[in-house]
Design an enzyme around this catalytic site. Structure first.
Site, PDB file in Angstrom:
ATOM      1  N   GLU A  34       0.876  -1.169   0.000  1.00  0.00           N
ATOM      2  CA  GLU A  34       0.000   0.000   0.000  1.00  0.00           C
ATOM      3  C   GLU A  34       0.916   1.221   0.000  1.00  0.00           C
ATOM      4  O   GLU A  34       1.851   1.283   0.791  1.00  0.00           O
ATOM      5  CB  GLU A  34      -0.880   0.036   1.264  1.00  0.00           C
ATOM      6  CG  GLU A  34      -1.872   1.189   1.197  1.00  0.00           C
ATOM      7  CD  GLU A  34      -2.558   1.511   2.523  1.00  0.00           C
ATOM      8  OE1 GLU A  34      -2.123   1.014   3.565  1.00  0.00           O
ATOM      9  OE2 GLU A  34      -3.529   2.287   2.491  1.00  0.00           O
ATOM     10  N   ARG A 258       6.039 -12.969   9.245  1.00  0.00           N
ATOM     11  CA  ARG A 258       6.852 -11.804   8.947  1.00  0.00           C
ATOM     12  C   ARG A 258       8.150 -11.876   9.742  1.00  0.00           C
ATOM     13  O   ARG A 258       8.201 -12.446  10.822  1.00  0.00           O
ATOM     14  CB  ARG A 258       6.091 -10.525   9.274  1.00  0.00           C
ATOM     15  CG  ARG A 258       5.754 -10.345  10.749  1.00  0.00           C
ATOM     16  CD  ARG A 258       5.578  -8.869  11.063  1.00  0.00           C
ATOM     17  NE  ARG A 258       4.968  -8.150   9.987  1.00  0.00           N
ATOM     18  CZ  ARG A 258       3.787  -7.548  10.035  1.00  0.00           C
ATOM     19  NH1 ARG A 258       3.101  -7.583  11.153  1.00  0.00           N
ATOM     20  NH2 ARG A 258       3.289  -6.921   9.011  1.00  0.00           N
ATOM     21  N   LYS A 268       4.735   0.439   9.999  1.00  0.00           N
ATOM     22  CA  LYS A 268       4.751   1.685   9.230  1.00  0.00           C
ATOM     23  C   LYS A 268       4.224   2.836  10.066  1.00  0.00           C
ATOM     24  O   LYS A 268       4.696   3.958   9.966  1.00  0.00           O
ATOM     25  CB  LYS A 268       3.916   1.530   7.954  1.00  0.00           C
ATOM     26  CG  LYS A 268       4.704   0.906   6.810  1.00  0.00           C
ATOM     27  CD  LYS A 268       4.063   1.217   5.463  1.00  0.00           C
ATOM     28  CE  LYS A 268       3.282   0.029   4.956  1.00  0.00           C
ATOM     29  NZ  LYS A 268       2.749   0.232   3.601  1.00  0.00           N
TER      30      LYS A 268
END
Length: 554
Positions: A34, A258, A268
RNA sequence: AGUCCGAUGGUGUAAUGGUAACACUACAGAUUUUGAUUCUGUCAUUCUAGGUUCGAACCCUGGUCGGACUACCA
C-alpha cells in the site's frame, strides 16, 4: 552435481503444483504494497520472496499497489517504493494498481447483490460493532439484511452517485453473522468516502475495502501463488468465498511469518511517528530500518538480499539477530570496499629523525581481497595524525600499539618507536614523539625488526577533514515493539555521534556520494548525501569486528 | 470463551519414517604489515504424555506454552 539445497515450504508448494500440472506449471506472484509509507526490511524479505520465487520458477512477478484507501496514500510513496524495489535488484513484469480495477470491482459488487449475497446497510459503525458479537460469541443480523435485490441495487448505485454522506451507508457481504471467523460475519465491502484518490482523483466517492480488492486483484491478474504474512490467514476463507461467488480465477493464498529483526521496528505507523516527531531526520535516516535508510547507511543491496536468503522463511514467530544482517553487510563490503586511512579521533605524532619538510609518496594497495582493486599513492611526512586510542601512557598487557618505548608499524610505511610524549594541564596527550627506522619501509624492509602491531595514520600536512557520523542501534531493547511501555521509551538517545573533525587521506576528498570504503581498522563507511563541494560527510555503515576491544572488556 | 496458526542449540533455518545438520553468535587455536579477512577446532538442539512402527523431530490422540483474529485500516 548434487548440490541439493533444501526447499522452503513455499518452494515445496510450488514444486508440488508444477508437478501436478496446476495452471500448466505457470508461476505468477506479486508484491502488493500500500503506498502509505516507505518500504522497510520486512518488505525487503517479501520482495525477495515474491520476485525470487518467480525468477527461480521461470515465472512473473507484478508490482501492484493496493491503493484502496485514498486518505492515507500518496504518489510520493509510489515513487519511493518503485525506486526501492529496483535498487534491491528486481524488475516487475507489470506495474499495476488496485485502483485500476475500481470499475471491475464495482461490477463484482453488483453481481453479489444480484445473487442476493450482498446488501446495503444503513447501520452506524457503533451499531454494526455491537451486532458483530465477540470472540466466541455469535453476532446478530442487521435489520437491513433482508432488503430486496432491487432496492440494494438502487441504493448501491446511489452510493456511487454521491447521494449520501460519508458513513451513511455501506455495502456488506451476506455470509453468516454467527460464523466463528469474525471476518465472515457480513464484512463491509464498500464504504462511502468523499476523498480524492491519488490516481482516480474525484471519479469515485465509494471505495472497496482491502478485503474486497486484494483477493480479486490477485484473481484478475491470475496470480497463481499469492504470498502474504500470517495475519492475513483469517482472511483467506473470505477471499476464497468471493472467488467462488464471483466465479473468477482461483488464486491461492499462502502465508508466512513476517520477519522481525532485533533492535528494529517495522510498523509503518510507528516509523511514520519517528519521522513526524523528528526522532530521526527522515524516512531515509541511516538509522531507520527502511530500505532507503539502509541504502543511505551504506548497506549494499546484495547484502540485504543475502540476508533475506539466509534467514529463510517459515510460519513460526521469530526475532532474527541484527548481527546476521551486519554479518552479510561486512561480508559484501569486505570483498568490494577499497581500504583507505582515516583518523577519527586524531592525536599528533612527530617523527623527530625524519627530515623537516620532506614528503614521500608511498604505494598502497586498495584492497588485498580484490586483485583488480589496484594501488594508490599515499603521502608521508614528518608529522602524522594517529588514533588517540592507539596510544597508551601506561600500556595494558597485550597492547600491541604505541606507548612509551613501544614500537609499531605504520601501515604501508615505517616502523616507529615512541620516545616521549607531551600532555596538557588536563592530562590530555597533545603530542607523541617518535623515531622511525629508515630501513623498515613497507615493501623494502631490511631492518629485521618484527613488530606485532600495525596502526593507520594520515600525514598531517596532506590531511583533509571530514565529518563522520557514527551510528548505534536506534533502540536500546531487543524487541522494542513488544517491550514494556511505549516503543518510544526505548529510543537510544545516543544512536548517532557526529565527529566534526576527522582526518582523512587526500585520495578520499573527492569520493562520490554513495561510495563505500573501509577505513582501515575502523569499519565500513560511505559518503552521505549531505556532502557538499566544501564538506564531505561519511556514514559509518558498520564497524569491523574488534576482538581486542572484546578482550579488554573482560 | 470460539476459530485458526505455531513449537528443533542462545538466534534463524534444514532434516518430509532410517546416524538431528547448516549459518550466525560464543569460546579456543593457527595465519596475518588491518587485533580485520581467512583457516581449524569446541560448546550447545527436537515442548510434554501416550499411541502406531523394527524404527518417530517427522504420522495419530491428548495436554502445555506462544501467537493471530472482534477498524467504514491494509
Amino acid at each position: 552435481m548434487s548440490e541439493e539445497k533444501s526447499l522452503n515450504f513455499l518452494e515445496e508448494i510450488i514444486e508440488n503444483d508444477i508437478a501436478a500440472g496446476i495452471n500448466n506449471g505457470r508461476i505468477h506472484t506479486r508484491f502488493p504494497p500500500e503506498p502509505n509509507g516507505y518500504l522497510h526490511i520486512g518488505h525487503a524479505s517479501s520482495i525477495c520472496l515474491n520476485f525470487g520465487l518467480a525468477k527461480k520458477y521461470n515465472g512473473l512477478c507484478n508490482l501492484r499497489f493496493d491503493d484502496t484507501n485514498p486518505s492515507t496514500e500518496e504518489t510520493e510513496y509510489v515513487d519511493s517504493i518503485k525506486a526501492d524495489v529496483r535498487w534491491l535488484g528486481f524488475e516487475w513484469a507489470n506495474e499495476l494498481y488496485a485502483s485500476d480495477y475500481f470499475e471491475q470491482l464495482y461490477n463484482f459488487a453488483v453481481k453479489l447483490i444480484q445473487k442476493g449475497v450482498a446488501y446495503v446497510d444503513d447501520s452506524s459503525a457503533e451499531e454494526m460493532a455491537a451486532q458483530k458479537g465477540d470472540i466466541g460469541k455469535p453476532g446478530i443480523n442487521s435489520i437491513f439484511r433482508e432488503r430486496s435485490i432491487a432496492e440494494n441495487l438502487l441504493l448501491f448505485a446511489d452510493m456511487r452517485a454521491g447521494k449520501y454522506p460519508d458513513g451513511a451507508k455501506v455495502l456488506r457481504a451476506k455470509i453468516d453473522m454467527t460464523h466463528p471467523n469474525l471476518l465472515l460475519r457480513d464484512p463491509i465491502i464498500y464504504r462511502i468516502k468523499h476523498v480524492a484518490h491519488h490516481r482516480t482523483g474525484n471519479k469515485w466517492c465509494i471505495y472497496p475495502m482491502y478485503d474486497f480488492a486484494h483477493g480479486q486483484s490477485d484473481s484478475i491478474e491470475e496470480i497463481t501463488h499469492s504470498i502474504c504474512t500470517l495475519e492475513f490467514i483469517h482472511h483467506r476463507p473470505l477471499y476464497d468465498w468471493f472467488i467462488q461467488q464471483l466465479e473468477i480465477f482461483p488464486s491461492h493464498q499462502y502465508e508466512f511469518a513476517r520477519r522481525s529483526v532485533s533492535y528494529m521496528i517495522t510498523s509503518k505507523r510507528k516509523l511514520l511517528q519517528l519521522v513526524n516527531e523528528k526522532h530521526v531526520t527522515g524516512w531515509d535516516d541511516p538509522r531507520m530500518p527502511t530500505i532507503s535508510g539502509m541504502r543511505r547507511r551504506g548497506y549494499p543491496a546484495v547484502a540485504i538480499r543475502q540476508f533475506c536468503d539466509t534467514i529463510g522463511v517459515a510460519k513460526r514467530e521469530n526475532l532474527v539477530d541484527i548481527g546476521v544482517l551486519e554479518f552479510c553487510v561486512r561480508e559484501q563490503l569486505n570483498k568490494t570496499a577499497n581500504r583507505v586511512m582515516a583518523v577519527l579521533d586524531p592525536v599528533k605524532v612527530i617523527i623527530t629523525n625524519y627530515p623537516d619538510g620532506q614528503t614521500e609518496q608511498l604505494i598502497a594497495d586498495n584492497n588485498t581481497e580484490d586483485e583488480h582493486a589496484g594501488t594508490r599513492l599515499l603521502p608521508f611526512g614528518k608529522e602524522l595524525w594517529i588514533e588517540r586510542d592507539d596510544f597508551m601512557e601506561e600500556p595494558a598487557k597485550k597492547f600491541f600499539r604505541l606507548g612509551p618505548g613501544l614500537s609499531v608499524r605504520l601501515k604501508h610505511a615505517y616502523i616507529i618507536k615512541c620516545d616521549s610524549f607531551e600532555k596538557d594541564e588536563n592530562g590530555t596527550i597533545t603530542e607523541i614523539h617518535c623515531t622511525y627506522m629508515p630501513d623498515s619501509k613497507s615493501g623494502s624492509d631490511t631492518s629485521g625488526i618484527h613488530v606485532k602491531g600495525v596502526i593507520h595514520w594520515v600525514s598531517a600536512i596532506h590531511a583533509h577533514q571530514a565529518e563522520v557520523r557514527i551510528y548505534d542501534r536506534l533502540f536500546t531493547v531487543e524487541d522494542p515493539a513488544n517491550a514494556e511501555g511505549d516503543f518510544k521509551d526505548h529510543i537510544n538517545a545516543a544512536s548517532m555521534h557526529v565527529l566534526p573533525r576527522v582526518m582523512i587521506e587526500p585520495s578520499l576528498s573527492k569520493a562520490a556520494i554513495g561510495a563505500h570504503f573501509q577505513f582501515m581498522r575502523k569499519g565500513y563507511f560511505c559518503v552521505d548525501t549531505d556532502s557538499t563541494e566544501n564538506k564531505i560527510v561519511f556514514n559509518q555503515t558498520v564497524g569491523l569486528k574488534d576482538s581486542f576491544a572484546k578482550e579488554m572488556k573482560k
